[in-house]
Design an enzyme around this catalytic site. Structure first.
Site, short mmCIF file in Angstrom:
data_model
loop_
_atom_site.label_atom_id
_atom_site.label_comp_id
_atom_site.label_asym_id
_atom_site.label_seq_id
_atom_site.Cartn_x
_atom_site.Cartn_y
_atom_site.Cartn_z
N GLY A 1 0.84 -1.19 0.00
CA GLY A 1 0.00 0.00 0.00
C GLY A 1 0.87 1.24 0.00
N GLN B 1 2.71 10.03 1.94
CA GLN B 1 4.02 9.38 2.11
C GLN B 1 5.02 9.80 1.02
OE1 GLN B 1 2.17 5.26 2.57
NE2 GLN B 1 3.93 5.09 3.92
N CYS C 1 5.41 -0.27 7.73
CA CYS C 1 5.10 1.00 7.07
C CYS C 1 6.34 1.45 6.31
CB CYS C 1 4.72 2.05 8.12
SG CYS C 1 4.29 3.64 7.41
N LEU C 2 6.13 1.83 5.06
CA LEU C 2 7.28 2.25 4.25
C LEU C 2 7.89 3.53 4.79
CD1 LEU C 2 5.80 1.44 0.72
CD2 LEU C 2 7.37 0.06 2.09
N HIS D 1 -4.93 1.19 7.26
CA HIS D 1 -3.59 1.76 7.44
C HIS D 1 -3.40 2.95 6.47
CE1 HIS D 1 0.95 1.07 8.02
NE2 HIS D 1 0.90 1.90 7.00
N GLU D 2 -3.80 2.75 5.21
CA GLU D 2 -3.59 3.82 4.21
C GLU D 2 -4.52 5.00 4.46
OE1 GLU D 2 -0.96 3.48 2.69
OE2 GLU D 2 -0.71 1.34 3.01
N HIS E 1 -3.16 7.15 7.03
CA HIS E 1 -2.11 8.07 6.53
C HIS E 1 -2.73 9.38 6.04
CE1 HIS E 1 1.80 6.13 6.70
NE2 HIS E 1 1.37 5.02 6.11
O1 K1U Z 1 1.50 2.40 3.90
C1 K1U Z 1 2.57 1.81 3.93
O2 K1U Z 1 3.50 2.29 4.56
C2 K1U Z 1 2.74 0.50 3.22
C3 K1U Z 1 2.65 -0.71 4.15
C4 K1U Z 1 1.19 -1.17 4.19
C5 K1U Z 1 0.78 -2.20 5.20
C6 K1U Z 1 1.55 -3.30 5.52
C7 K1U Z 1 1.08 -4.24 6.44
C8 K1U Z 1 -0.15 -4.10 7.01
C9 K1U Z 1 -0.91 -3.00 6.71
C10 K1U Z 1 -0.46 -2.05 5.80
C11 K1U Z 1 3.57 -1.78 3.59
O3 K1U Z 1 3.39 -2.24 2.51
S1 K1U Z 1 4.91 -2.26 4.56
C12 K1U Z 1 5.67 -3.56 3.58
C13 K1U Z 1 4.92 -4.83 3.59
O4 K1U Z 1 4.06 -5.05 4.43
C14 K1U Z 1 5.18 -5.88 2.58
C15 K1U Z 1 6.18 -5.73 1.66
C16 K1U Z 1 6.40 -6.71 0.71
C17 K1U Z 1 5.64 -7.84 0.68
C18 K1U Z 1 4.64 -8.01 1.60
C19 K1U Z 1 4.41 -7.02 2.55
ZN ZN Z 2 2.33 3.26 6.26
#
Ligand code: K1U
Ligand code: ZN
Length: 177
Positions: free
Chosen positions: A54, A59, A101-102, A143-144, A147
């Site tokens: 996401g 972000q 979270c990125l 989560h998004e 944000h």
């Molecule tokens: O919004 C963001 O920062 C992105 C975040 C979203 C998220 C992850 C987990 C639960 C709820 C929302 C991410 O994508 S973090 C990276 C991640 O979870 C992931 C990366 C690669 C493969 C699978 C998962």
């Molecule tokens: Zn996030």
């Protein structure tokens, strides 16, 4: 038929505690159509490259209510772009999901949220849609959308857990320099 190719750009992702991550993003209007048409492919490219499931426009420094999501396995992409998403129903039942979270790289924690949500939004063609989600998609949509309101997943943790995680992040960021 000739198709217009849209060139996508990778956008830098803001890292916590960047103050822009705490701002409330504004609703997208028709005046933003051109900007959003270019922003969405850039957000997908940035999200897939990270990699993430996401991404929310704040972000990448854009205070507009736009999110991209794709929780499907890598080999079957299911990209979703949501403009002005709003949660119109949520379950009483909760679920625990490990979140990352990125903007808080390499830090993960269990977060409790409503298990199911119904979200209303405009798709990338400005068509009004609704989606009902559970599991990882429900957590990701919440989560998004958080944000867009300046809320980060660490806000759901106890102050002790939040401080430990944010200190680890600050140290990792400092060591990277
Ligand atoms: O919004 C963001 O920062 C992105 C975040 C979203 C998220 C992850 C987990 C639960 C709820 C929302 C991410 O994508 S973090 C990276 C991640 O979870 C992931 C990366 C690669 C493969 C699978 C998962
Ligand atoms: Zn996030």
């Amino acid at each position: 038929m000739l198709e217009t190719q849209i060139e996508a750009h990778l956008l830098p992702i803001l890292i916590c505690p960047d103050p822009k991550l705490r701002k409330v993003a504004r609703l997208v209007t028709s005046d933003d159509a051109e900007e959003v048409r270019e922003l969405i492919p850039d957000m997908f490219a940035t999200m897939y490259k990270a990699p993430g499931i996401g991404l929310a426009a704040p972000q990448v420094g854009r205070l507009l209510r736009v999110i991209t999501v794709d929780v499907a396995p890598k080999d079957v992409p299911a990209p979703l772009a949501l403009i002005n998403p709003e949660i119109i129903a949520k379950s009483e039942e909760t679920a625990v999901q490990q979140e990352g979270c990125l903007s808080i790289p390499d830090q993960y924690a269990d977060v409790v949220r409503p298990a199911r949500v119904k979200v209303r939004y405009l798709d990338e063609n400005w068509v009004k849609k609704e989606i009902e989600a559970d599991g990882l998609l429900a957590a990701c949509l919440q989560h998004e959308i958080d944000h867009l309101n300046g809320v980060l997943f660490v806000d759901y943790l106890t102050p002790l857990k939040r401080n430990i995680l944010l200190r680890k992040l600050a140290k990792a960021q400092k060591d990277k320099q």
